[in-house]
Scaffold this active site. Structure first.
Site, PDB file in Angstrom:
ATOM      1  N   HIS A  76       2.519   3.131   2.085  1.00 54.83           N
ATOM      2  CA  HIS A  76       2.260   1.841   2.733  1.00 54.83           C
ATOM      3  C   HIS A  76       3.095   0.743   2.075  1.00 54.83           C
ATOM      4  O   HIS A  76       3.754  -0.052   2.762  1.00 54.83           O
ATOM      5  CB  HIS A  76       0.762   1.523   2.628  1.00 54.83           C
ATOM      6  N   GLU A  77       3.064   0.695   0.746  1.00 55.16           N
ATOM      7  CA  GLU A  77       3.802  -0.349   0.028  1.00 55.16           C
ATOM      8  C   GLU A  77       5.308  -0.116   0.081  1.00 55.16           C
ATOM      9  O   GLU A  77       6.086  -1.067   0.209  1.00 55.16           O
ATOM     10  CB  GLU A  77       3.303  -0.461  -1.416  1.00 55.16           C
ATOM     11  N   HIS A  80       6.668  -1.500   3.215  1.00 52.66           N
ATOM     12  CA  HIS A  80       6.915  -2.949   3.163  1.00 52.66           C
ATOM     13  C   HIS A  80       8.285  -3.248   2.558  1.00 52.66           C
ATOM     14  O   HIS A  80       9.031  -4.088   3.073  1.00 52.66           O
ATOM     15  CB  HIS A  80       5.830  -3.653   2.338  1.00 52.66           C
TER      16      HIS A  80
END
Length: 168
Positions: A76-77, A80
């Protein structure tokens, strides 16, 4: 490294490298390896610092949710960071980020975690008005103590008063 066992850090680094390798193959591009840190507090599981190319993980939640961190939070990170490097400043969980989550990592584009947060909740203090009681965070409680803020009930419009009770 802050408050994290070597084995857990090793597993996180391995997951991070796997994500970057997948992205490198998918986009046929060499992305720089992000820095991994464990200096995140509160209820957030992870946070991507776009311009620093850094991911900060919550060490307490990581210890309590190892598998989910390795399989979901780290990708998820990373998504980003990749979104920022490929598209610049766009919506944090917008179409570009979603396409990386689903296309590169083959994961659902979930924007929030469902981890139990009792262990990272922080202190709360009981305040009251005429009609009910409210839990205030330590940050708000300290602002009241320093006369930097006061809080008002939306219903009865009375200023909240500290009861002297610490809830957690």
């Amino acid at each position: 490294m802050k408050k994290i066992e070597f084995e857990l850090h090793y597993q996180a680094q391995k997951a991070l490298h796997a994500c970057i390798d997948k992205a490198n193959r998918y986009f046929q591009h060499q992305f720089p390896m992000p820095l991994l840190s464990y200096q995140l507090r509160g209820k957030a599981a992870g946070k991507a610092y776009l311009q620093l190319n850094q991911i900060r993980l919550n060490p307490i939640l990581f210890k309590e949710n190892k598998t989910a961190f390795l399989e979901e939070v780290i990708p998820h990170e990373v998504a980003h960071l990749l979104t920022y490097q490929l598209y610049g400043r766009v919506k944090p969980h917008g179409a570009e980020w979603q396409s990386i989550m689903q296309g590169v990592f083959l994961l659902p584009a979930n924007t929030t975690h469902q981890f139990a947060v009792a262990s990272v909740q922080g202190k709360t203090f009981q305040y009251r008005c005429q009609c009910r009681e409210f839990p205030l965070t330590i940050r708000r409680h300290n602002k009241v103590l320093r006369n930097e803020a006061s809080y008002t009930c939306q219903k009865c419009r009375q200023t909240l008063i500290f009861t002297g009770i610490q809830l957690s």
